[in-house]
Scaffold this motif. Structure first.
Motif, PDB file in Angstrom:
ATOM      1  N   ARG A   1     -34.580   3.782  34.705  1.00 42.39           N
ATOM      2  CA  ARG A   1     -33.136   2.962  34.759  1.00 42.39           C
ATOM      3  C   ARG A   1     -32.260   4.144  34.297  1.00 42.39           C
ATOM      4  NH1 ARG A   1     -34.117  -2.112  31.467  1.00 42.39           N
ATOM      5  NH2 ARG A   1     -35.608  -0.674  30.223  1.00 42.39           N
TER       6      ARG A   1
ATOM      7  N   ASP B   1     -46.284 -10.468  14.450  1.00 42.01           N
ATOM      8  CA  ASP B   1     -45.349 -10.310  15.535  1.00 42.01           C
ATOM      9  C   ASP B   1     -45.237 -11.640  16.522  1.00 42.01           C
ATOM     10  OD1 ASP B   1     -44.494  -8.012  14.961  1.00 42.01           O
ATOM     11  OD2 ASP B   1     -45.511  -6.844  16.303  1.00 42.01           O
TER      12      ASP B   1
ATOM     13  N   ILE C   1     -43.184 -14.387  15.374  1.00 39.48           N
ATOM     14  CA  ILE C   1     -41.667 -14.231  15.779  1.00 39.48           C
ATOM     15  C   ILE C   1     -41.554 -14.574  17.117  1.00 39.48           C
ATOM     16  CG2 ILE C   1     -39.960 -12.706  15.655  1.00 39.48           C
ATOM     17  CD1 ILE C   1     -41.152 -11.204  13.424  1.00 39.48           C
ATOM     18  N   MET C   2     -42.420 -13.911  17.827  1.00 37.09           N
ATOM     19  CA  MET C   2     -42.074 -13.705  19.209  1.00 37.09           C
ATOM     20  C   MET C   2     -42.233 -15.462  19.658  1.00 37.09           C
ATOM     21  SD  MET C   2     -44.101 -10.376  20.360  1.00 37.09           S
ATOM     22  CE  MET C   2     -44.635 -11.186  22.143  1.00 37.09           C
ATOM     23  N   LEU C   3     -43.177 -16.216  19.340  1.00 38.62           N
ATOM     24  CA  LEU C   3     -43.257 -17.715  19.792  1.00 38.62           C
ATOM     25  C   LEU C   3     -42.569 -18.599  18.995  1.00 38.62           C
ATOM     26  CD1 LEU C   3     -47.098 -17.429  20.594  1.00 38.62           C
ATOM     27  CD2 LEU C   3     -45.316 -17.066  22.211  1.00 38.62           C
ATOM     28  N   GLY C   4     -42.126 -18.145  17.805  1.00 39.20           N
ATOM     29  CA  GLY C   4     -41.215 -19.078  16.853  1.00 39.20           C
ATOM     30  C   GLY C   4     -42.022 -19.991  16.036  1.00 39.20           C
TER      31      GLY C   4
ATOM     32  N   ALA D   1     -49.769 -14.905  25.652  1.00 40.62           N
ATOM     33  CA  ALA D   1     -49.255 -13.937  24.822  1.00 40.62           C
ATOM     34  C   ALA D   1     -50.328 -12.824  24.423  1.00 40.62           C
ATOM     35  CB  ALA D   1     -48.437 -14.355  23.514  1.00 40.62           C
TER      36      ALA D   1
END
Lengths: 387, 161
Positions: B156, B19, B22-25, B8
């Motif tokens: 997009r 952050d 949170i992202m990795l739990g 990460a």
């Protein structure tokens, strides 16, 4: 002059998403969390293979059902990842995106008046495809309390003598819901008992978090009554290449090839060559992208929890589907005001069926930095509502 | 867990521990501990910034030098590699297989400075038997990141099903 249009087409409503798109595109500096496609570019080695095929002058039609090498790789892939066994010769069809496969499957399986069960909210094209095939779509409104999974009882409650097909759109767009093997077993039992076919749209199969996707076709008694639809758009970030496929019993696939052969001829040749590379050497890319989605997913769910936006935890696709019921306004009103007041575009749940009322689809196919900016604005908006 | 953290932060060391948690739990305190451990164990060795100096108004020249050396008895290449990497000008030193022994990359203000280094510092070292110096004309990609101008636009459509 006579009415040039058929009754069938006049009965089909334009996509609800289109309407919102028109509003959003007039707003210049809006941040969008409204897309249904990956933010990653197609991995370079896959693009490079497409370029190489053009350099080699591979610019002709392929055989109707697709390049033999590609079909072989598709079958190997399905075996490797989902334990599905198909024969590349007459059980595999390469299509122009998963969408074409949905359309073709409906056309070859539906007689006028046949009923098709469609769990909602769901992707926008099942219903009109059923209508175009003169079938009768029967929506099954899924419940948040079941984490938007389809239950055995819900299927039983909607089955009639005319029910022929059940659409199984999991991992789900727009809710992010997934069905575990146990969940699917219950549904499979009903299908076998009541002799119902399944159209399993597994386009998001690679994007599940903390669990592997199970295909209903891998369960006992289901292979012979299931059409599995998958493709390259979501797992390999290849939306613009327009490439998908369907696998299933040869009896059905052979007829789908007929529709495909007369309507389409063959899927784009360049895309087919690129897709061979994706299946041969793309596992690491899938892994890398799904890891990134998972991180963003946690980030969004956590942030919504913190700001008091209720949201069940989705385990698939790249959407979260928070509830806005407590604010006492419709999804469309919420989305429109959020756009006007904070310039953040999200899609009202109702774009995916009436049962999406009270929810929003928020996509996390964006970088964490973009999500952060959008989240600050959403939080600001919620604060003004709570005042 | 260590590997997850490393993956990460490998391309973005700026990411906050909050952050990351949170992202990795994982919880934040654990992330902090793991990172501290990895710093102590020499797994994480620093947090440099990737700069495209071509876009800055200051002169810098990078050279890649192929160096052949005589390994020393009992010390192999370690001793000579260390004598070389300790110079401040030296950015990178790799031990190579093939036709030469060490790749040395150095950064200087101009060509003069680099040739001074090669002539006065590197070449005279006792175990260095030969050097071949190549100047870098342009850098396209470093540390897995392309050195391109600006951020690429999101092309997009704003809303799609």
């Amino acid at each position: 002059m006579r009415n040039p249009l058929s009754k069938t087409i006049e009965e089909i409503k334009p996509s609800g998403i289109r309407k919102f798109f028109d509003i959003v595109s007039e707003m210049k500096d809006a941040i969008s969390l409204g897309v249904g496609e990956p933010d990653f570019d197609t991995p370079w080695h896959i693009r490079e293979e497409g370029i190489y095929s053009l350099e080699k002058g591979r610019t002709f039609y392929t055989s109707n059902a697709g390049l033999k090498e590609l079909k072989i790789e598709i079958c190997r892939y399905l075996k490797r990842r989902f334990d599905l066994e198909y024969n590349y010769e007459d059980e595999t069809l390469v299509t122009v995106g998963g969408s074409e496969a949905i359309d073709a499957a409906m056309r070859v399986m539906i007689d006028p008046g046949d009923e098709v069960l469609i769990p909602e909210p769901c992707y926008v094209s099942y219903l009109p495809c059923v209508q175009l095939a003169y079938g009768v779509p029967v929506g099954i409104p899924l419940q948040e309390k079941n984490q938007f999974k389809l239950t055995k009882q819900e299927v039983l409650d909607n089955i009639t003598e005319k029910t022929k097909i059940l659409v199984l759109p999991f991992p789900n767009n727009p809710t992010g819901a997934v069905m575990t093997k146990e969940d699917l077993q219950e549904i499979a039992e009903v299908c076998v008992e009541k002799d119902i076919f399944v159209l399993s749209d597994e386009i998001y199969a690679e994007l599940t978090y903390g669990q592997r996707h199970t295909s209903i076709a891998s369960l006992p008694g289901m292979r012979e009554r299931t059409i599995v639809i998958n493709g390259f758009s979501k797992s390999y970030a290849m939306t613009g290449w327009r490439l998908g496929y369907a696998t299933g019993p040869s009896e059905i696939i052979k007829q789908m090839i007929k529709v495909h052969q007369f309507a389409i001829m063959c899927a784009p040749t360049t895309s087919q060559y690129a897709a061979i590379e994706a299946l041969r050497n793309g596992d690491a890319d899938v892994e890398r992208m799904s890891t990134a989605y998972d991180q963003r997913r946690r980030f969004l769910v956590e942030s919504f929890k913190r700001m008091g936006l209720e949201c069940f935890e989705p385990f698939g696709a790249f959407y979260v589907f928070p509830s806005i019921q407590k604010f006492g306004m419709s999804s469309e009103e919420f989305a429109t005001r959020l756009l006007q007041e904070q310039k953040v575009a999200v899609v009202p749940g109702t774009a995916f069926g009436d049962s999406g009322e009270g929810f929003l689809r928020i996509s996390y196919a964006y970088s964490i930095d973009n999500l952060k900016i959008a989240l600050v604005r959403i939080e600001e908006f919620i604060k003004t509502l709570e005042k | 867990m260590k590997e997850k953290i490393l993956n990460a932060i490998a391309k973005n060391s700026k990411i906050s521990k909050e952050d990351l948690a949170i992202m990795l739990g994982y919880d934040e305190i654990r992330i902090e501990q793991e990172i501290k451990e990895m710093e102590e164990e020499g797994i994480i060795c620093g947090y440099p910034t990737l700069i495209n100096w071509d876009n800055v108004n200051c002169e810098k020249v990078t050279a890649l030098i192929e160096v052949k050396v005589t390994p020393q008895r009992g010390q192999g290449f370690e001793k000579i590699a260390e004598r070389i990497y300790k110079f401040d000008e030296v950015e990178t030193v790799y031990l190579m297989s093939g036709g030469f022994d060490l790749t040395v990359m150095i950064v200087g203000k101009n060509m003069q400075e680099i040739s001074n280094f090669v002539w006065n510092k590197l070449a005279p070292l006792e175990s260095v038997t030969s050097t071949a110096t190549y100047f870098v004309l342009k850098k396209y990609k470093e540390h897995g990141l392309a050195l391109v101008n600006g951020v690429s636009e999101d092309e997009r459509m704003l809303i799609t099903p």
